[in-house]
Scaffold this active site. Structure first.
Site, PDB file in Angstrom:
ATOM      1  CB  VAL A  71       1.016  -6.158  -0.139  1.00  4.83           C
ATOM      2  CG1 VAL A  71       1.926  -7.347  -0.406  1.00  4.83           C
ATOM      3  CG2 VAL A  71       0.473  -5.597  -1.454  1.00  4.83           C
ATOM      4  CG  ASP A  90       2.151  -0.393   9.446  1.00  5.80           C
ATOM      5  OD1 ASP A  90       1.733   0.773   9.472  1.00  5.80           O
ATOM      6  OD2 ASP A  90       2.052  -1.145   8.456  1.00  5.80           O
ATOM      7  CG  LEU A 120      12.919  -1.991  14.577  1.00 10.25           C
ATOM      8  CD1 LEU A 120      12.090  -1.556  15.784  1.00 10.25           C
ATOM      9  CD2 LEU A 120      11.988  -2.543  13.491  1.00 10.25           C
ATOM     10  CE1 TYR A 121      20.995  -0.704  16.534  1.00 13.86           C
ATOM     11  CE2 TYR A 121      19.399   1.076  16.727  1.00 13.86           C
ATOM     12  CZ  TYR A 121      20.637   0.613  16.334  1.00 13.86           C
ATOM     13  OH  TYR A 121      21.528   1.471  15.730  1.00 13.86           O
ATOM     14  CB  SER A 132       6.709   2.500   0.815  1.00 15.29           C
ATOM     15  OG  SER A 132       6.392   3.389  -0.246  1.00 15.29           O
ATOM     16  CG  ASN A 156      16.916   3.541   9.835  1.00 13.97           C
ATOM     17  OD1 ASN A 156      18.105   3.822  10.055  1.00 13.97           O
ATOM     18  ND2 ASN A 156      15.939   4.402  10.016  1.00 13.97           N
ATOM     19  NE  ARG A 163      21.377  -4.413  15.598  1.00 13.97           N
ATOM     20  CZ  ARG A 163      20.593  -5.289  16.236  1.00 13.97           C
ATOM     21  NH1 ARG A 163      21.140  -6.228  16.994  1.00 13.97           N
ATOM     22  NH2 ARG A 163      19.282  -5.229  16.142  1.00 13.97           N
ATOM     23  CE1 TYR A 202       5.526   3.792  -3.944  1.00 17.64           C
ATOM     24  CE2 TYR A 202       5.319   3.551  -6.321  1.00 17.64           C
ATOM     25  CZ  TYR A 202       5.226   3.021  -5.046  1.00 17.64           C
ATOM     26  OH  TYR A 202       4.833   1.705  -4.877  1.00 17.64           O
ATOM     27  NE  ARG A 243      -3.588   1.100  -4.194  1.00 25.16           N
ATOM     28  CZ  ARG A 243      -2.680   0.349  -3.580  1.00 25.16           C
ATOM     29  NH1 ARG A 243      -1.713  -0.220  -4.264  1.00 25.16           N
ATOM     30  NH2 ARG A 243      -2.723   0.171  -2.281  1.00 25.16           N
TER      31      ARG A 243
HETATM   32  P1  NAD Z   1      -0.345   0.025   1.844  1.00 22.32           P
HETATM   33  O1  NAD Z   1      -0.374   1.502   1.830  1.00 22.32           O
HETATM   34  O2  NAD Z   1      -1.623  -0.696   2.028  1.00 22.32           O
HETATM   35  O3  NAD Z   1       0.684  -0.505   2.933  1.00 22.32           O
HETATM   36  C1  NAD Z   1       1.864   0.160   3.275  1.00 22.32           C
HETATM   37  C2  NAD Z   1       2.079   0.018   4.760  1.00 22.32           C
HETATM   38  O4  NAD Z   1       3.296   0.701   5.121  1.00 22.32           O
HETATM   39  C3  NAD Z   1       0.964   0.638   5.584  1.00 22.32           C
HETATM   40  O5  NAD Z   1       0.548  -0.260   6.587  1.00 22.32           O
HETATM   41  C4  NAD Z   1       1.601   1.890   6.174  1.00 22.32           C
HETATM   42  O6  NAD Z   1       1.011   2.285   7.375  1.00 22.32           O
HETATM   43  C5  NAD Z   1       3.046   1.442   6.311  1.00 22.32           C
HETATM   44  N1  NAD Z   1       3.983   2.560   6.386  1.00 22.32           N
HETATM   45  C6  NAD Z   1       4.058   3.644   5.571  1.00 22.32           C
HETATM   46  N2  NAD Z   1       5.047   4.449   5.978  1.00 22.32           N
HETATM   47  C7  NAD Z   1       5.622   3.867   7.063  1.00 22.32           C
HETATM   48  C8  NAD Z   1       6.673   4.217   7.939  1.00 22.32           C
HETATM   49  N3  NAD Z   1       7.367   5.354   7.782  1.00 22.32           N
HETATM   50  N4  NAD Z   1       6.997   3.367   8.950  1.00 22.32           N
HETATM   51  C9  NAD Z   1       6.295   2.216   9.137  1.00 22.32           C
HETATM   52  N5  NAD Z   1       5.291   1.844   8.344  1.00 22.32           N
HETATM   53  C10 NAD Z   1       4.946   2.657   7.324  1.00 22.32           C
HETATM   54  O7  NAD Z   1       0.357  -0.413   0.482  1.00 22.32           O
HETATM   55  P2  NAD Z   1       0.491  -1.843  -0.185  1.00 22.32           P
HETATM   56  O8  NAD Z   1      -0.328  -1.824  -1.407  1.00 22.32           O
HETATM   57  O9  NAD Z   1       0.282  -2.899   0.815  1.00 22.32           O
HETATM   58  O10 NAD Z   1       2.026  -1.820  -0.627  1.00 22.32           O
HETATM   59  C11 NAD Z   1       3.043  -2.464   0.122  1.00 22.32           C
HETATM   60  C12 NAD Z   1       4.380  -2.310  -0.578  1.00 22.32           C
HETATM   61  O11 NAD Z   1       4.318  -2.868  -1.879  1.00 22.32           O
HETATM   62  C13 NAD Z   1       4.813  -0.858  -0.746  1.00 22.32           C
HETATM   63  O12 NAD Z   1       6.202  -0.780  -0.514  1.00 22.32           O
HETATM   64  C14 NAD Z   1       4.515  -0.547  -2.187  1.00 22.32           C
HETATM   65  O13 NAD Z   1       5.389   0.426  -2.700  1.00 22.32           O
HETATM   66  C15 NAD Z   1       4.740  -1.904  -2.834  1.00 22.32           C
HETATM   67  N6  NAD Z   1       3.950  -2.026  -4.070  1.00 22.32           N
HETATM   68  C16 NAD Z   1       2.600  -2.204  -4.024  1.00 22.32           C
HETATM   69  C17 NAD Z   1       1.864  -2.274  -5.201  1.00 22.32           C
HETATM   70  C18 NAD Z   1       0.367  -2.480  -5.182  1.00 22.32           C
HETATM   71  O14 NAD Z   1      -0.239  -2.485  -6.258  1.00 22.32           O
HETATM   72  N7  NAD Z   1      -0.256  -2.670  -4.054  1.00 22.32           N
HETATM   73  C19 NAD Z   1       2.522  -2.152  -6.430  1.00 22.32           C
HETATM   74  C20 NAD Z   1       3.890  -1.939  -6.440  1.00 22.32           C
HETATM   75  C21 NAD Z   1       4.601  -1.897  -5.255  1.00 22.32           C
HETATM   76  N1  UDP Z   2      20.191   0.447  12.247  1.00 24.22           N
HETATM   77  C1  UDP Z   2      18.968   0.023  12.718  1.00 24.22           C
HETATM   78  N2  UDP Z   2      18.920  -1.168  13.384  1.00 24.22           N
HETATM   79  C2  UDP Z   2      20.008  -1.949  13.580  1.00 24.22           C
HETATM   80  C3  UDP Z   2      21.238  -1.513  13.058  1.00 24.22           C
HETATM   81  C4  UDP Z   2      21.296  -0.305  12.400  1.00 24.22           C
HETATM   82  O1  UDP Z   2      17.950   0.666  12.565  1.00 24.22           O
HETATM   83  O2  UDP Z   2      19.867  -3.009  14.190  1.00 24.22           O
HETATM   84  C5  UDP Z   2      20.267   1.735  11.537  1.00 24.22           C
HETATM   85  C6  UDP Z   2      21.328   2.635  12.110  1.00 24.22           C
HETATM   86  O3  UDP Z   2      20.730   3.503  13.039  1.00 24.22           O
HETATM   87  C7  UDP Z   2      21.850   3.365  10.910  1.00 24.22           C
HETATM   88  C8  UDP Z   2      21.414   2.552   9.716  1.00 24.22           C
HETATM   89  O4  UDP Z   2      20.659   1.469  10.216  1.00 24.22           O
HETATM   90  O5  UDP Z   2      21.250   4.628  10.816  1.00 24.22           O
HETATM   91  C9  UDP Z   2      22.536   2.039   8.907  1.00 24.22           C
HETATM   92  O6  UDP Z   2      23.321   1.196   9.703  1.00 24.22           O
HETATM   93  P1  UDP Z   2      24.771   0.782   9.288  1.00 24.22           P
HETATM   94  O7  UDP Z   2      25.291  -0.110  10.364  1.00 24.22           O
HETATM   95  O8  UDP Z   2      24.763   0.231   7.923  1.00 24.22           O
HETATM   96  O9  UDP Z   2      25.547   2.132   9.182  1.00 24.22           O
HETATM   97  P2  UDP Z   2      26.054   3.160  10.262  1.00 24.22           P
HETATM   98  O10 UDP Z   2      25.447   2.818  11.590  1.00 24.22           O
HETATM   99  O11 UDP Z   2      27.513   2.989  10.230  1.00 24.22           O
HETATM  100  O12 UDP Z   2      25.556   4.440   9.716  1.00 24.22           O
HETATM  101  N1  UDP Z   3      -7.321   5.717 -13.135  1.00 20.22           N
HETATM  102  C1  UDP Z   3      -8.534   6.111 -13.702  1.00 20.22           C
HETATM  103  N2  UDP Z   3      -9.546   6.426 -12.857  1.00 20.22           N
HETATM  104  C2  UDP Z   3      -9.456   6.355 -11.510  1.00 20.22           C
HETATM  105  C3  UDP Z   3      -8.211   5.946 -10.938  1.00 20.22           C
HETATM  106  C4  UDP Z   3      -7.170   5.644 -11.781  1.00 20.22           C
HETATM  107  O1  UDP Z   3      -8.677   6.176 -14.920  1.00 20.22           O
HETATM  108  O2  UDP Z   3     -10.445   6.653 -10.815  1.00 20.22           O
HETATM  109  C5  UDP Z   3      -6.233   5.353 -14.038  1.00 20.22           C
HETATM  110  C6  UDP Z   3      -4.914   6.066 -13.773  1.00 20.22           C
HETATM  111  O3  UDP Z   3      -4.886   7.291 -14.475  1.00 20.22           O
HETATM  112  C7  UDP Z   3      -3.910   5.063 -14.302  1.00 20.22           C
HETATM  113  C8  UDP Z   3      -4.531   3.712 -14.004  1.00 20.22           C
HETATM  114  O4  UDP Z   3      -5.934   3.977 -13.825  1.00 20.22           O
HETATM  115  O5  UDP Z   3      -3.772   5.187 -15.694  1.00 20.22           O
HETATM  116  C9  UDP Z   3      -3.987   3.039 -12.766  1.00 20.22           C
HETATM  117  O6  UDP Z   3      -4.018   3.952 -11.710  1.00 20.22           O
HETATM  118  P1  UDP Z   3      -3.673   3.575 -10.197  1.00 20.22           P
HETATM  119  O7  UDP Z   3      -3.729   4.846  -9.419  1.00 20.22           O
HETATM  120  O8  UDP Z   3      -4.513   2.453  -9.754  1.00 20.22           O
HETATM  121  O9  UDP Z   3      -2.184   2.988 -10.227  1.00 20.22           O
HETATM  122  P2  UDP Z   3      -0.841   3.345 -11.024  1.00 20.22           P
HETATM  123  O10 UDP Z   3      -0.608   2.163 -11.850  1.00 20.22           O
HETATM  124  O11 UDP Z   3      -1.036   4.586 -11.839  1.00 20.22           O
HETATM  125  O12 UDP Z   3       0.152   3.527  -9.950  1.00 20.22           O
END
Ligand code: NAD
Ligand code: UDP
Ligand code: UDP
Length: 399
Positions: A71, A90, A120-121, A132, A156, A163, A202, A243
């Protein structure tokens, strides 16, 4: 004697001429090989699509966490074309540089290899917080990390937003409704989530993230947006994310059994990624700060979906039924009344059109056999411009 001297002189002259000719010839060869090298270097130089020029007043600095993912990469294409400065953070857990490589080196683009569980600043105006893992296979692979990224990572990003006084859009999910008893799902439905199961890392961490956004908005006055995203598909999806869309298409293309989990009567509604990107950008720039569903209400049973993909691919693959998945939601369809009324948004892409583009992408993906080969997806509108980035090995998808 005179004759002899003449002979020596003429030999000398001939020898000198031959030498000069050889030197000139050698230089010409060198020049032409240098010219060839320059041409090669020029060909290798990255070309970018034309981005809109925005004045300093209108241009925003936008952070996209998870921007190398499925996405995120499509969102980045749109934000870049609109002329904004885009920063991607990422850690490439499920994302790939390949998804965004066409922007690397552009003056409006920056890529940071960063795990957002760590602070991340930087200075930004808007944050699209997408980082995610999203597919069940990926988020169950390391459930502890999934919880960390959605809880600590979100704190974060909210700390950063606090900030620098940036607006933050959080990518939430229809999974916050769990295995819903209400159908279709409205934003007011509280959900039916198992807090102690394989999906809970999740579902529950996304719910905590929403609660954290709410707390930062209430307590710290942070401007937040929450998109509850329903199943989304399209080119650049990960081949092996498990998926349903990627599995079924790959199985159909390779004439391997199409695996329906359980009886296949469970339902999902699928939106094409460009529709989601439209929705995310309009939600970010709207005045609405409560959670909002973004999805396509077009609902299918998984069994119907298997037949649809088989037909579109023209595959001979058999459809087989496998064990059901634990806590698999039985029905899912968004109620998008809110998005329609607040954003004037609704999905535009028909399922067959979106699936055909995705099938074309996966078909090309299966053709890639060498590292140097690229299955590059360019958004539709780029194909009409002359300055689309192309490399000699790129396979462009006909859309
Ligand atoms: P994706 O797995 O393709 O992309 C997620 C990205 O997040 C990846 O590039 C991954 O490397 C990065 N990432 C993961 N953990 C990280 C971390 N700790 N620090 C930095 N980067 C990190 O998934 P997507 O399908 O593109 O989904 C994007 C967002 O949309 C997600 O938050 C997901 O929960 C949400 N979402 C997606 C769907 C869908 O159908 N695609 C549905 C519902 C919600
Ligand atoms: N944080 C960050 N970037 C910024 C400012 C904050 O990643 O530019 C992080 C910071 O390290 C902290 C979290 O965000 O862990 C929450 O920040 P906040 O200021 O809300 O709370 P505090 O620092 O008082 O825990
Ligand atoms: N599913 C399936 N066969 C597959 C993969 C997924 O029948 O090979 C089904 C899964 O059990 C769910 C739906 O398809 O009911 C969507 O699954 P997906 O993992 O794409 O996303 P979800 O909506 O469950 O997060």
């Amino acid at each position: 004697m005179v004759i002899h001297l003449d002979g020596i002189l003429s030999s000398l002259i001939i020898f000198t001429f031959i030498h000069i000719f050889q030197v000139i010839n050698g230089e010409e060869n060198r020049i032409s090989s240098l010219e060839k090298r320059i041409q090669e270097l020029e060909a290798r130089q990255q070309q970018y699509p034309e981005v809109t020029f925005l004045t300093y007043k209108d241009r925003k600095r936008i952070l996209v966490t998870g921007g190398a993912g499925f996405v995120g990469s499509h969102l980045i294409d749109r934000l870049m074309l609109e002329g904004h400065e885009v920063i991607v953070a990422d850690n490439f857990f499920t994302g790939r540089k390949r998804n965004i490589e066409h922007w690397i080196g552009h003056e409006n683009f920056e890529l940071i290899n960063h795990d957002i569980v760590n602070p991340l600043y930087i200075e930004v105006d808007q944050i699209y917080h997408l980082a995610s893992p999203a597919s069940p296979l990926h988020y169950m692979y390391n459930p502890v990390k999934t919880i960390k990224v959605n809880t600590m990572g979100t704190i974060n990003m909210l700390g950063l937003a606090r900030r620098v006084r940036a607006r933050l859009l959080f990518a939430s999910t229809s999974e916050v409704y769990g295995d819903p008893e209400a159908h279709p799902q409205k934003e007011t439905y509280f959900g039916n989530v198992n807090p102690f199961g394989p999906r809970s890392c999740y579902d529950e961490s996304k719910r905590v993230a929403e609660a954290t956004c709410y707390a930062y908005a209430k307590q710290e006055g942070i401007n937040i947006r929450i998109a509850r995203i329903f199943n989304t598909y399209g080119p650049r999806m990960h081949m092996n994310d498990g998926r349903v869309v990627s599995n079924f298409i790959l199985q159909a293309l390779q004439n391997e059994p199409i695996t329906v989990y359980g009886h296949g009567k469970q339902t999902r509604s699928f939106q094409y990624v460009s529709d989601l990107v439209d929705g995310l950008i309009s939600l970010m720039n709207s005045n609405y700060s409560m959670p909002m569903n973004l999805g396509n209400p077009d609902e299918y049973t998984i069994e119907q979906f298997a037949f649809k993909i088989k037909d579109l691919v023209g595959s001979k693959a058999p459809i087989v039924y496998k064990d059901p998945v634990v806590d698999d939601p039985k029905q899912r369809r968004p109620d998008i009344t809110l998005a329609k009324s607040w954003l004037n948004w609704e999905p535009k892409v028909l399922i067959n059109d979106g699936l055909n583009k995705t099938i074309a992408y996966f078909r090309n993906e299966l053709l890639v056999k060498h590292h140097s080969e690229r299955n590059v997806f360019f958004p539709n509108e780029w194909l009409h411009t002359s300055d689309v980035p192309r490399t000699s090995t790129a396979k462009n998808i006909e859309l």
